[in-house]
Design a protein around this motif. Structure first.
Motif, PDB file in Angstrom:
ATOM      1  N   GLU A 282       0.808  -1.216   0.000  1.00  0.00           N
ATOM      2  CA  GLU A 282       0.000   0.000   0.000  1.00  0.00           C
ATOM      3  C   GLU A 282       0.843   1.268   0.000  1.00  0.00           C
ATOM      4  N   LEU A 283       2.163   1.131  -0.083  1.00  0.00           N
ATOM      5  CA  LEU A 283       3.037   2.304  -0.017  1.00  0.00           C
ATOM      6  C   LEU A 283       2.722   3.300  -1.126  1.00  0.00           C
ATOM      7  N   ILE A 284       2.560   4.536  -0.723  1.00  0.00           N
ATOM      8  CA  ILE A 284       2.338   5.638  -1.659  1.00  0.00           C
ATOM      9  C   ILE A 284       3.578   6.513  -1.746  1.00  0.00           C
ATOM     10  N   ALA A 285       4.301   6.619  -0.616  1.00  0.00           N
ATOM     11  CA  ALA A 285       5.498   7.456  -0.572  1.00  0.00           C
ATOM     12  C   ALA A 285       6.635   6.703   0.101  1.00  0.00           C
ATOM     13  N   LEU A 286       7.793   6.665  -0.574  1.00  0.00           N
ATOM     14  CA  LEU A 286       8.993   6.045  -0.019  1.00  0.00           C
ATOM     15  C   LEU A 286      10.153   7.017  -0.181  1.00  0.00           C
ATOM     16  N   ASP A 287      10.681   7.469   0.955  1.00  0.00           N
ATOM     17  CA  ASP A 287      11.798   8.409   0.947  1.00  0.00           C
ATOM     18  C   ASP A 287      12.927   7.823   1.788  1.00  0.00           C
ATOM     19  N   ILE A 288      13.980   7.366   1.121  1.00  0.00           N
ATOM     20  CA  ILE A 288      15.157   6.857   1.822  1.00  0.00           C
ATOM     21  C   ILE A 288      16.390   7.659   1.388  1.00  0.00           C
ATOM     22  N   SER A 289      16.182   8.910   1.065  1.00  0.00           N
ATOM     23  CA  SER A 289      17.252   9.764   0.554  1.00  0.00           C
ATOM     24  C   SER A 289      18.307  10.058   1.619  1.00  0.00           C
ATOM     25  N   ASP A 290      19.500  10.423   1.142  1.00  0.00           N
ATOM     26  CA  ASP A 290      20.596  10.850   2.013  1.00  0.00           C
ATOM     27  C   ASP A 290      20.946   9.807   3.056  1.00  0.00           C
ATOM     28  N   ASN A 291      21.146   8.590   2.588  1.00  0.00           N
ATOM     29  CA  ASN A 291      21.637   7.512   3.418  1.00  0.00           C
ATOM     30  C   ASN A 291      22.808   6.842   2.704  1.00  0.00           C
ATOM     31  N   LYS A 292      23.077   5.597   3.027  1.00  0.00           N
ATOM     32  CA  LYS A 292      24.181   4.875   2.394  1.00  0.00           C
ATOM     33  C   LYS A 292      23.705   3.526   1.859  1.00  0.00           C
ATOM     34  N   PHE A 293      22.462   3.498   1.382  1.00  0.00           N
ATOM     35  CA  PHE A 293      21.963   2.271   0.766  1.00  0.00           C
ATOM     36  C   PHE A 293      22.750   2.004  -0.519  1.00  0.00           C
ATOM     37  N   PHE A 294      22.926   0.741  -0.843  1.00  0.00           N
ATOM     38  CA  PHE A 294      23.697   0.396  -2.034  1.00  0.00           C
ATOM     39  C   PHE A 294      23.042  -0.786  -2.747  1.00  0.00           C
ATOM     40  N   GLY A 295      23.658  -1.162  -3.853  1.00  0.00           N
ATOM     41  CA  GLY A 295      23.140  -2.270  -4.644  1.00  0.00           C
ATOM     42  C   GLY A 295      22.267  -1.787  -5.787  1.00  0.00           C
ATOM     43  N   ASN A 296      21.699  -2.724  -6.506  1.00  0.00           N
ATOM     44  CA  ASN A 296      20.780  -2.397  -7.593  1.00  0.00           C
ATOM     45  C   ASN A 296      19.414  -2.046  -7.037  1.00  0.00           C
ATOM     46  N   VAL A 297      18.677  -1.235  -7.783  1.00  0.00           N
ATOM     47  CA  VAL A 297      17.284  -0.976  -7.427  1.00  0.00           C
ATOM     48  C   VAL A 297      16.480  -2.216  -7.786  1.00  0.00           C
ATOM     49  N   SER A 298      15.833  -2.798  -6.811  1.00  0.00           N
ATOM     50  CA  SER A 298      15.142  -4.079  -6.995  1.00  0.00           C
ATOM     51  C   SER A 298      13.957  -3.949  -7.944  1.00  0.00           C
ATOM     52  N   MET A 299      13.767  -4.976  -8.753  1.00  0.00           N
ATOM     53  CA  MET A 299      12.667  -4.992  -9.709  1.00  0.00           C
ATOM     54  C   MET A 299      11.316  -4.924  -9.003  1.00  0.00           C
ATOM     55  N   TRP A 300      11.246  -5.490  -7.785  1.00  0.00           N
ATOM     56  CA  TRP A 300       9.952  -5.549  -7.108  1.00  0.00           C
ATOM     57  C   TRP A 300       9.423  -4.181  -6.685  1.00  0.00           C
ATOM     58  N   ILE A 301      10.271  -3.154  -6.701  1.00  0.00           N
ATOM     59  CA  ILE A 301       9.764  -1.813  -6.396  1.00  0.00           C
ATOM     60  C   ILE A 301       8.707  -1.415  -7.416  1.00  0.00           C
ATOM     61  N   GLY A 302       8.966  -1.730  -8.672  1.00  0.00           N
ATOM     62  CA  GLY A 302       7.977  -1.429  -9.706  1.00  0.00           C
ATOM     63  C   GLY A 302       6.839  -2.431  -9.742  1.00  0.00           C
ATOM     64  N   GLU A 303       7.116  -3.658  -9.352  1.00  0.00           N
ATOM     65  CA  GLU A 303       6.103  -4.701  -9.428  1.00  0.00           C
ATOM     66  C   GLU A 303       5.105  -4.639  -8.273  1.00  0.00           C
ATOM     67  N   ARG A 304       5.585  -4.258  -7.092  1.00  0.00           N
ATOM     68  CA  ARG A 304       4.743  -4.296  -5.886  1.00  0.00           C
ATOM     69  C   ARG A 304       4.041  -2.976  -5.582  1.00  0.00           C
ATOM     70  N   PHE A 305       4.742  -1.876  -5.825  1.00  0.00           N
ATOM     71  CA  PHE A 305       4.231  -0.578  -5.373  1.00  0.00           C
ATOM     72  C   PHE A 305       3.486   0.140  -6.500  1.00  0.00           C
ATOM     73  N   THR A 306       2.416  -0.438  -6.942  1.00  0.00           N
ATOM     74  CA  THR A 306       1.681   0.111  -8.089  1.00  0.00           C
ATOM     75  C   THR A 306       0.970   1.425  -7.766  1.00  0.00           C
ATOM     76  N   LYS A 307       0.840   1.738  -6.467  1.00  0.00           N
ATOM     77  CA  LYS A 307       0.171   2.985  -6.071  1.00  0.00           C
ATOM     78  C   LYS A 307       1.174   4.087  -5.742  1.00  0.00           C
ATOM     79  N   MET A 308       2.448   3.796  -5.889  1.00  0.00           N
ATOM     80  CA  MET A 308       3.500   4.727  -5.491  1.00  0.00           C
ATOM     81  C   MET A 308       3.369   6.072  -6.209  1.00  0.00           C
TER      82      MET A 308
END
Length: 221
Positions: free
Chosen positions: A30-56
Motif C-alpha cells: 500500500e506504499l504511496i510514498a517512499l523516501d530513503i534519501s541521504d543515506n548509504k543504501f547500495f546495490g541495484n534498485v530491486s525490480m519488485w519496487i515497480g512490481e509491488r508498489f503500483t500505487k506509489m
C-alpha cells in the motif's frame, strides 16, 4: 517492517542507514510514498519496487550508493509524481517507457559533483514530451547525447529544467518557456541559440572581391 502491510508512507531520509533495501519491504503493497534519501543504501534498485508498489506516488532514492541499470519495472509506477534518483551511480539509458508517467510532476536523474555521479547515457527521449504535466526535469551531469528534441516545448507546465554538463549538441528548440530558463540550465554542452548569445546560423565567409576577380580571370584562361 514487512509486517506493516497497510503502511502508506515511509520517510527515512537523512539518517545513516546502509545496506540493500530490505526485501521484506515488498510486503508493504500500500506504499504511496517512499523516501530513503541521504543515506548509504547500495546495490541495484530491486525490480519488485515497480512490481509491488503500483500505487506509489513519491519515490526518493537521492544521495545513496545505488548503481547499475534502471530496472524497466520502474515503468509500472504509473501513478508516480515525484521520482528522484539524483546522486547515485546509475548508468545506461533512460527507459523508453517513462511515457507511462503521465502524472509525473518532478523527474530528477542528475548526478552531482564528486564523489558520486549518475552516468546515464543515450539521447533525450522523444517521449519525454508526452509527460505533459511535468514541472521539473533535472538530467544534469550525465552523459546524455544528441539534440534536444522539439517536442520538449510541449511541456507548458515546466518551470525548472537542468540539462547542464552532458554531451548535447545543436540548437535549443524555440519555445517561450525554454528561452525563459537561465543559460546555466544548458551549460557544459555544445548548444547554441537563446538563451545563449551564440547564434546557430552558420556563417559563410564572403570571398575578397579582388581575389574573386583574379580567380575568375584564371578560369577564363
Amino acid at each position: 517492517m514487512g509486517m506493516l502491510s497497510s503502511l502508506q508512507s515511509l520517510h527515512l531520509g537523512r539518517n545513516n542507514l546502509f545496506g540493500e533495501i530490505p526485501a521484506s519491504l515488498q510486503n508493504c503493497k500500500e506504499l504511496i510514498a517512499l523516501d530513503i534519501s541521504d543515506n548509504k543504501f547500495f546495490g541495484n534498485v530491486s525490480m519488485w519496487i515497480g512490481e509491488r508498489f503500483t500505487k506509489m506516488m513519491i519515490l526518493n532514492l537521492r544521495s545513496n550508493k545505488f548503481h547499475g541499470f534502471l530496472p524497466i519495472e520502474l515503468c509500472r509506477l504509473t501513478s508516480v509524481q515525484i521520482l528522484d534518483l539524483v546522486d547515485n551511480d546509475f548508468f545506461g539509458s533512460i527507459p523508453r517507457c517513462i511515457n507511462n508517467f503521465t502524472t509525473m510532476v518532478t523527474m530528477s536523474y542528475s548526478g552531482v559533483t564528486e564523489p558520486s555521479h549518475n552516468y546515464l547515457s543515450g539521447r533525450i527521449l522523444e517521449i519525454i514530451g508526452a509527460i505533459l504535466l511535468v514541472e521539473s526535469i533535472d538530467f544534469s551531469i550525465n552523459q546524455l547525447s544528441g539534440e534536444i528534441l522539439q517536442n520538449i516545448s510541449r511541456l507548458t507546465y515546466l518551470n525548472h529544467l537542468s540539462l547542464s554538463n552532458n554531451n548535447l549538441v545543436g540548437s535549443i528548440p524555440l519555445s517561450t518557456q525554454l528561452q525563459g530558463f537561465d543559460a546555466s540550465s544548458f551549460t557544459g554542452n555544445k548548444l547554441c541559440g537563446p538563451p545563449f548569445p551564440k547564434s546557430c546560423t552558420a556563417t559563410v565567409p564572403i570571398p575578397d572581391s579582388k581575389n574573386a576577380e583574379e580567380e575568375e580571370d584564371v578560369n577564363k584562361v
